[in-house]
Structures are given as C-alpha cells and as structure tokens.
Motif scaffolding. Structure first.
Motif, PDB file in Angstrom:
ATOM      1  N   ASN A 189       0.835  -1.195   0.000  1.00 34.96           N
ATOM      2  CA  ASN A 189       0.000   0.000   0.000  1.00 34.96           C
ATOM      3  C   ASN A 189       0.874   1.250   0.000  1.00 34.96           C
ATOM      4  O   ASN A 189       2.102   1.169   0.165  1.00 34.96           O
ATOM      5  N   ALA A 190       0.226   2.408  -0.165  1.00 35.17           N
ATOM      6  CA  ALA A 190       0.958   3.666  -0.274  1.00 35.17           C
ATOM      7  C   ALA A 190       1.682   4.021   1.013  1.00 35.17           C
ATOM      8  O   ALA A 190       2.750   4.649   0.985  1.00 35.17           O
ATOM      9  N   THR A 191       1.125   3.626   2.154  1.00 35.49           N
ATOM     10  CA  THR A 191       1.761   3.927   3.436  1.00 35.49           C
ATOM     11  C   THR A 191       3.123   3.240   3.549  1.00 35.49           C
ATOM     12  O   THR A 191       4.112   3.839   3.978  1.00 35.49           O
ATOM     13  N   ASP A 239      -5.311  -4.766 -10.223  1.00 38.15           N
ATOM     14  CA  ASP A 239      -4.614  -3.558 -10.675  1.00 38.15           C
ATOM     15  C   ASP A 239      -4.770  -3.371 -12.179  1.00 38.15           C
ATOM     16  O   ASP A 239      -4.953  -2.249 -12.665  1.00 38.15           O
ATOM     17  N   GLU A 242      -8.154  -1.893 -12.825  1.00 39.71           N
ATOM     18  CA  GLU A 242      -8.186  -0.465 -12.493  1.00 39.71           C
ATOM     19  C   GLU A 242      -7.499   0.350 -13.577  1.00 39.71           C
ATOM     20  O   GLU A 242      -8.033   1.373 -14.055  1.00 39.71           O
ATOM     21  N   ASP A 265      -2.894   8.548 -13.000  1.00 38.69           N
ATOM     22  CA  ASP A 265      -2.826   8.548 -11.539  1.00 38.69           C
ATOM     23  C   ASP A 265      -3.680   7.395 -11.031  1.00 38.69           C
ATOM     24  O   ASP A 265      -4.896   7.410 -11.183  1.00 38.69           O
ATOM     25  N   SER A 266      -3.041   6.410 -10.453  1.00 42.93           N
ATOM     26  CA  SER A 266      -3.770   5.218 -10.020  1.00 42.93           C
ATOM     27  C   SER A 266      -3.316   4.785  -8.640  1.00 42.93           C
ATOM     28  O   SER A 266      -2.242   5.171  -8.160  1.00 42.93           O
ATOM     29  N   GLY A 267      -4.138   3.935  -8.026  1.00 36.49           N
ATOM     30  CA  GLY A 267      -3.745   3.360  -6.752  1.00 36.49           C
ATOM     31  C   GLY A 267      -2.494   2.517  -6.888  1.00 36.49           C
ATOM     32  O   GLY A 267      -1.645   2.494  -5.993  1.00 36.49           O
ATOM     33  N   PHE A 268      -2.369   1.830  -8.014  1.00 41.00           N
ATOM     34  CA  PHE A 268      -1.172   1.021  -8.257  1.00 41.00           C
ATOM     35  C   PHE A 268       0.075   1.905  -8.255  1.00 41.00           C
ATOM     36  O   PHE A 268       1.102   1.558  -7.647  1.00 41.00           O
ATOM     37  N   GLN A 270       0.736   4.513  -6.729  1.00 40.82           N
ATOM     38  CA  GLN A 270       1.099   4.986  -5.399  1.00 40.82           C
ATOM     39  C   GLN A 270       1.795   3.921  -4.565  1.00 40.82           C
ATOM     40  O   GLN A 270       2.233   4.188  -3.451  1.00 40.82           O
ATOM     41  N   ARG A 271       1.930   2.721  -5.129  1.00 38.52           N
ATOM     42  CA  ARG A 271       2.597   1.624  -4.415  1.00 38.52           C
ATOM     43  C   ARG A 271       3.937   1.252  -5.042  1.00 38.52           C
ATOM     44  O   ARG A 271       4.561   0.287  -4.632  1.00 38.52           O
TER      45      ARG A 271
END
Length: 323
Positions: A189-191, A239, A242, A265-268, A270-271
């Motif tokens: 995850n991004a964190t 992914d 998405e 810009d995707s959630g992927f 950010q990882r």
C-alpha cells in the motif's frame, strides 16, 4: 549540355575537361595524381575540377540504401515525433520473435553511444534489456561512471535477483559502479511505500537519479509479457482492471499512460518504489527498446508522450508508427 543546367558562359572545351576528369576519377577509378600526369595539369587543378563538376551537376552523388537499412523511415519518425534518434531493425520473415534482433541492435547502439562519465539508469525487469546486455561486449576502459537501478524488483524475491543481475552485468561491462534499489518494486500500500522512501539507503539512490545522463528502458503493454506472467511478477488482475478502466495502454518503469502518453494517476502507481515521472523525464537521453505489434499502442503512446526520445524498434512497428 543545356540539360545539365550549366552556365552558358562556360566554354565547350572547359566542359569537356570537366567531364573527362570526372569520368576518369569516378568511373575508371584513376587517382588524382595519375589524372594530373596524364592530362598534364597540376593535382590541385584536378581537385578543383572535381569540385566544380559536382557544383555544376555533372557529378551527382546517389546514396543507395541496403535492404536492411531504413534511414528514410528513421528520419520520418524522428521528425514526426520529435525524437533524438531512431533505430529500425529488420526482422527475418522466417521468425516472429523480434527479441533477438532488437537485442542485437540495441547492444550495438549502446556499445557505440556510451561516453565516458555517463550515469546510466536501467529498468529492472525487461526480457529485452536482459538479452541486450548479454550481447554487449565488455569495455577495455571505463565508459560509464554508475549504473543505477530505476525500479525495485517487481513482486517476488526472485525478481529482485533478476534486477540485481541485470544492473550488475551492465556495470561490469561498462566498468561502472552498480547502484541498487534495496526494495521491492511494488509494495502492499501507499503507506508502506512512503515509509520506505524515508529509508536512508533508498533516499541515497533517489538523490543519484538526478545525476542520470541516459536511461535504458523497455516499454510495457498493459497485458504482461509471457515471461513476466510466468514469473509471477505481473501486475495483479485487480490492478490491471483499475488501470484498464483509467485508459492505460502501456508503461515505462511502471508509470502507466494512456493512448496520448499522459500519465495515469492510479492506486497502483502509489505503491511503486522507483524513479518518479518528473525525474525520469528530465534525463537527456531516454532510450526505449521495444517491438512487436502486440506493443504497438504502448510504443506509440510512449513516443507521443515523450517518455522516450530515442527509439529502437522493429520494421513493422516503425512502418505503423509512420502511417
């Protein structure tokens, strides 16, 4: 003689001398000193006459391209997409595998263009780049300062081994210092990604990305290659869905883009632990090695979006890009 567009104030005798000297030199292969001796004129005058024959159109140079050379198409693609350089590779009709020919051409290109002091970035998971590096010849002197990994190993620990081997091999060949990303390429995850980017070892690599003078990259399509798929390191199904929904057609260093080459810009994204898009685009020479019609949309988007400014690809893809 008028058909040659020659000036009317030139005497017939002078024109005859021009033609005779030109034919002796270009058709009969007689060297300039021998021409001077035979015609009883000085060698400097022979040189002047040969230059005048070219200027007046008596001698016209024609470049005949070998079948395997496609400089006109390369020039057209350079102009159309604003590229610094293009290398178009012939693929034998008897094979559908573009990788060997692409890799050989890329190896030749890198062997010829690496300059002393280059800081080279290389994407970490590319079958084409691995084949390229395996075909390169070791240098007898240092032609690169550092070879820096651009993205961590993708997925499994085995992928990190692959990335390490690719970076290390290129560093050995160029007598450079290898710099590795001590992290997976994609995390949960991004964190986690943000925490990793605070690590001092990773921050040191990130700082060195600003020194890059050339990057060597593959161009990926949204559909993973057979090698990537079989390795277990492909982008996961969720992914992919998405990214597809967002219009992705390809990637460079896991930066996915749409058909116009615009960054998605995707959630992927950010990882991903790797070079950021702005730093990547700031590198002066960005060499993309990719071919096969399966990747046509991704390659077109990569050049349209300025992700690469030097392209090494096969003839069929180049022809489609030039349409």
């Amino acid at each position: 003689m008028a058909g040659l567009g020659l000036e009317s104030d030139v005497s017939t005798g002078h024109l005859r001398l021009l033609v005779r000297v030109a034919r002796m030199y270009h058709e009969q292969g007689i060297r300039q000193p021998a021409i001077a001796a035979e015609l009883n004129i000085s060698q400097p005058r022979v040189s002047r006459l040969l230059r005048e024959a070219v200027r007046r159109g008596i001698v016209r140079t024609v470049v005949v391209l070998p079948k395997s050379v496609h400089t006109e198409l390369e020039d057209r693609l350079r102009q159309r997409y604003g590229l610094r350089d293009v290398v178009v590779v012939d693929i034998p009709e008897s094979t559908h595998d573009v990788l060997p020919a692409l890799a050989s051409a890329a190896a030749d290109y890198f062997d010829a263009t690496f300059a002393g002091g280059d800081v080279v970035g290389i994407s970490s998971w590319s079958e084409t780049l691995l084949a390229t590096v395996e075909r390169m010849q070791p240098k007898t002197s240092q032609v690169a300062d550092r070879v820096i990994q651009l993205v961590g190993g993708v997925g499994s620990p085995e992928a990190q081994v692959h990335a390490t081997r690719l970076v290390g091999r290129l560093a050995d060949l160029t007598r450079a210092r290898p710099i590795f990303v001590p992290s997976p390429g994609v995390v949960g995850n991004a964190t986690i990604r943000d925490a990793l980017l605070q690590d001092s070892a990773i921050r040191d690599v990130m700082a060195q990305w600003n020194d890059l003078t050339v990057v060597l990259i593959g161009i990926g399509s949204l559909e993973p290659s057979p090698l990537l798929l079989s390795s277990g390191n492909a982008v996961g199904q969720a992914d992919q869905e998405e990214l597809r929904a967002l219009g992705a057609v390809g990637d460079v260093c896991l930066h996915f883009f749409d058909t116009a080459g615009r960054l998605i810009d995707s959630g992927f994204g950010q990882r991903v632990v790797g070079i950021d898009a702005d730093t990547f685009r700031a590198v002066g020479r960005r060499v993309g090695v990719a071919g096969g019609l399966r990747k046509l949309s991704a390659i077109r988007a990569a050049v349209e979006g300025g992700w690469v400014n030097i392209l090494i690809t096969d003839l069929k893809v180049a022809q489609r890009l030039g349409e």
